[in-house]
Scaffold this motif. Structure first.
Motif, PDB file in Angstrom:
ATOM      1  N   SER A  23       4.579   5.339  -3.976  1.00 26.65           N
ATOM      2  CA  SER A  23       4.260   3.908  -4.027  1.00 26.65           C
ATOM      3  C   SER A  23       5.439   3.135  -4.593  1.00 26.65           C
ATOM      4  CB  SER A  23       3.050   3.643  -4.935  1.00 26.65           C
ATOM      5  OG  SER A  23       1.897   4.217  -4.411  1.00 26.65           O
ATOM      6  N   GLY A  66       7.596  -5.196  -7.273  1.00 25.16           N
ATOM      7  CA  GLY A  66       8.257  -6.120  -8.193  1.00 25.16           C
ATOM      8  C   GLY A  66       8.938  -7.257  -7.449  1.00 25.16           C
ATOM      9  N   HIS A 114       8.341   0.719   2.513  1.00 22.85           N
ATOM     10  CA  HIS A 114       7.063   0.720   1.776  1.00 22.85           C
ATOM     11  C   HIS A 114       5.879   0.862   2.739  1.00 22.85           C
ATOM     12  CE1 HIS A 114       8.028   0.199  -2.412  1.00 22.85           C
ATOM     13  NE2 HIS A 114       8.813  -0.822  -2.179  1.00 22.85           N
ATOM     14  N   GLY A 121       3.682  -0.075  -2.254  1.00 17.62           N
ATOM     15  CA  GLY A 121       4.576  -0.794  -3.182  1.00 17.62           C
ATOM     16  C   GLY A 121       4.228  -0.417  -4.610  1.00 17.62           C
ATOM     17  N   GLY A 138       3.852  -3.392 -15.424  1.00 13.65           N
ATOM     18  CA  GLY A 138       2.680  -2.952 -14.664  1.00 13.65           C
ATOM     19  C   GLY A 138       1.954  -1.768 -15.275  1.00 13.65           C
ATOM     20  N   ASP A 141       9.547   2.731  -5.660  1.00 14.12           N
ATOM     21  CA  ASP A 141      10.711   2.926  -4.795  1.00 14.12           C
ATOM     22  C   ASP A 141      11.128   4.393  -4.702  1.00 14.12           C
ATOM     23  OD1 ASP A 141      10.750   0.281  -4.237  1.00 14.12           O
ATOM     24  OD2 ASP A 141      12.483  -0.202  -5.489  1.00 14.12           O
TER      25      ASP A 141
HETATM   26  O1  KG4 Z   1       8.148  -0.877  -5.506  1.00 19.42           O
HETATM   27  P1  KG4 Z   1       8.757  -0.927  -6.843  1.00 19.42           P
HETATM   28  O2  KG4 Z   1       9.065   0.396  -7.526  1.00 19.42           O
HETATM   29  O3  KG4 Z   1      10.099  -1.742  -6.841  1.00 19.42           O
HETATM   30  C1  KG4 Z   1      10.261  -2.912  -6.094  1.00 19.42           C
HETATM   31  O4  KG4 Z   1      10.587  -2.818  -4.869  1.00 19.42           O
HETATM   32  O5  KG4 Z   1      10.035  -3.983  -6.702  1.00 19.42           O
HETATM   33  O6  KG4 Z   1       7.785  -1.810  -7.769  1.00 19.42           O
HETATM   34  C2  KG4 Z   1       8.035  -2.017  -9.138  1.00 19.42           C
HETATM   35  C3  KG4 Z   1       6.935  -2.914  -9.677  1.00 19.42           C
HETATM   36  C4  KG4 Z   1       7.186  -3.389 -11.104  1.00 19.42           C
HETATM   37  O7  KG4 Z   1       7.017  -4.787 -11.162  1.00 19.42           O
HETATM   38  C5  KG4 Z   1       6.109  -2.665 -11.934  1.00 19.42           C
HETATM   39  O8  KG4 Z   1       5.667  -3.399 -13.052  1.00 19.42           O
HETATM   40  C6  KG4 Z   1       5.002  -2.531 -10.900  1.00 19.42           C
HETATM   41  O9  KG4 Z   1       5.680  -2.230  -9.686  1.00 19.42           O
HETATM   42  N1  KG4 Z   1       4.074  -1.454 -11.228  1.00 19.42           N
HETATM   43  C7  KG4 Z   1       2.761  -1.668 -11.520  1.00 19.42           C
HETATM   44  C8  KG4 Z   1       2.214  -0.415 -11.874  1.00 19.42           C
HETATM   45  N2  KG4 Z   1       3.205   0.531 -11.778  1.00 19.42           N
HETATM   46  C9  KG4 Z   1       4.330  -0.134 -11.374  1.00 19.42           C
HETATM   47  N3  KG4 Z   1       2.047  -2.795 -11.522  1.00 19.42           N
HETATM   48  C10 KG4 Z   1       0.747  -2.702 -11.887  1.00 19.42           C
HETATM   49  N4  KG4 Z   1       0.149  -1.542 -12.250  1.00 19.42           N
HETATM   50  C11 KG4 Z   1       0.846  -0.383 -12.258  1.00 19.42           C
HETATM   51  N5  KG4 Z   1       0.235   0.759 -12.622  1.00 19.42           N
END
Ligand code: KG4
Ligand code: ZN
Length: 352
Positions: free
Chosen positions: A318, A149, A123, A287, A192, A320
């Motif tokens: 941003s 997340g 990240h 992230g 999110g 994964d």
């Molecule tokens: O980095 P990621 O894809 O996976 C992890 O490593 O956790 O992050 C996923 C997280 C989820 O909790 C999702 O609700 C949040 O990122 N997310 C957001 C948005 N898009 C994704 N949170 C707030 N606003 C957004 N637009």
């Protein structure tokens, strides 16, 4: 390929730490030759969160076509790869294992070095990726806020490949709080993007949520309190969960906007304080939660106020993906980091 006498390094990168099956080919840690992501969001949505057993099963089904697609999109032959990078941890063990075993298999069969990568290092490196030559150079030392997340972590990056943890959440990650609040209100998964969208134009001052400043050695961020405050508010006011985001009332939109204001304010307060304390040359915001429009906007304002450049990856980098693992993997590769054939998935891996 020979460029100015320096041979470029091309890595196949694999990421399966959570619910995205991803593979990418990245050149010199900067240029994305291919980037394939197969998301399982729809599979986990009915449960309001990732179901580990389902995630690993779908990784097993998806990994071979995703890797083949990444190689085909990059027009790469396995023989021409320099190394295979893979997320070793942290993450869900059953999910990580699929990527680690496949990466080991490819590296073994084709006689390539295997490079283990820490998911958060991935990240942190997402903002280093650019599509054109010469772009993507981030002035170091940098201060990185990694919000996803699973993580809410602040790191100083004194030099490439070196990470110093400055602060983290002591309970829920910011994205986890978004997901739990969305679930509580019947808004769907992941929370999110839905809360981000529903908050637009809503009254973010309708409910006063505060996020306490915590400095007890266990972490600097805490998001479980605001999640509970939302729950209490819902109970006190008898707010019924809605049947999906499209059914959200203005009361619910104001509520999530107020929640979002509290989360974004807390994230940026600590980020700013750390920037003033550390004196970095740049700021990185990365992230899944870095996809949040309010966070992106207010982080840009904060960075401008501090006179620092802010690097935020595009939304596709941003959340994964494997390109970021290729970027971090390139640094690890140059540092001589290698995994043996006994490399194992490490669900609680600390950053290296
Ligand atoms: O980095 P990621 O894809 O996976 C992890 O490593 O956790 O992050 C996923 C997280 C989820 O909790 C999702 O609700 C949040 O990122 N997310 C957001 C948005 N898009 C994704 N949170 C707030 N606003 C957004 N637009
Ligand atoms: Zn992640």
């Amino acid at each position: 390929m020979v460029l100015s006498g320096v041979r470029s390094v091309r890595l196949l990168a694999i990421e399966t730490s959570c619910d995205e099956t991803a593979a990418a080919v990245v050149e010199d840690g900067r240029r994305i030759l291919s980037n394939v992501v197969s998301t399982q969001t729809a599979i986990h949505a009915p449960y309001g969160g990732v179901v580990p057993e389902l995630a690993s099963r779908h990784h097993i089904e998806n990994i071979a076509p995703v890797v083949s697609q990444a190689m085909a999109d990059a027009a790469m032959e396995y023989a021409n790869l320099d190394a295979v990078a893979v997320t070793q941890g942290p993450g869900l063990v059953g999910s990580l294992l699929v990527g680690v075993q496949v990466a080991k298999g490819i590296a073994f069969v084709h006689g390539k070095p295997l490079v283990p990568v820490h998911h958060i290092a991935g990240h942190i490196h997402a903002p280093f990726l650019a599509h054109g030559d010469g772009e993507g150079d981030v002035p170091l030392p940098a201060l990185a806020l990694v919000v996803s997340g699973g993580h809410t972590h602040l790191y100083e990056v004194p030099e490439e490949g070196s990470y110093r943890l400055l602060g983290r959440t002591r309970d829920d990650a910011a994205g986890e709080a978004y997901d739990k609040v969305a679930k509580l209100l019947g808004l769907g998964y992941p929370g999110g993007p839905v809360i981000d969208r529903l908050s637009q134009g809503a009254n973010d001052r309708a409910v006063e949520f505060t996020i306490a400043r915590i400095k007890d050695g266990r972490g600097d961020y805490s998001f479980s309190g605001v999640k509970t405050a939302v729950l209490h508010h819902v109970r006190r006011h008898g707010i019924a969960p809605c049947a999906g985001a499209e059914a959200a009332t203005s009361e619910i939109r104001d509520l999530v906007a107020s929640f979002q204001r509290a989360v974004v304010t807390a994230l940026l307060q600590r980020f700013r304080q750390a920037a003033l304390a550390v004196g970095p040359r740049s700021l990185l915001l990365t992230g899944g939660v870095a996809a949040n429009s309010r966070l992106r906007r207010e982080a840009a304002e904060m960075a401008a106020g501090l006179g620092l450049p802010l690097f935020v990856p595009p939304i596709s980098l941003s959340t994964d993906n494997a390109a970021m693992i290729g970027a971090a993997g390139f640094v690890a590769y140059r540092q001589g980091r290698r995994g043996g054939w006994d490399l194992n998935a490490e669900p609680h891996l600390s950053i290296f």
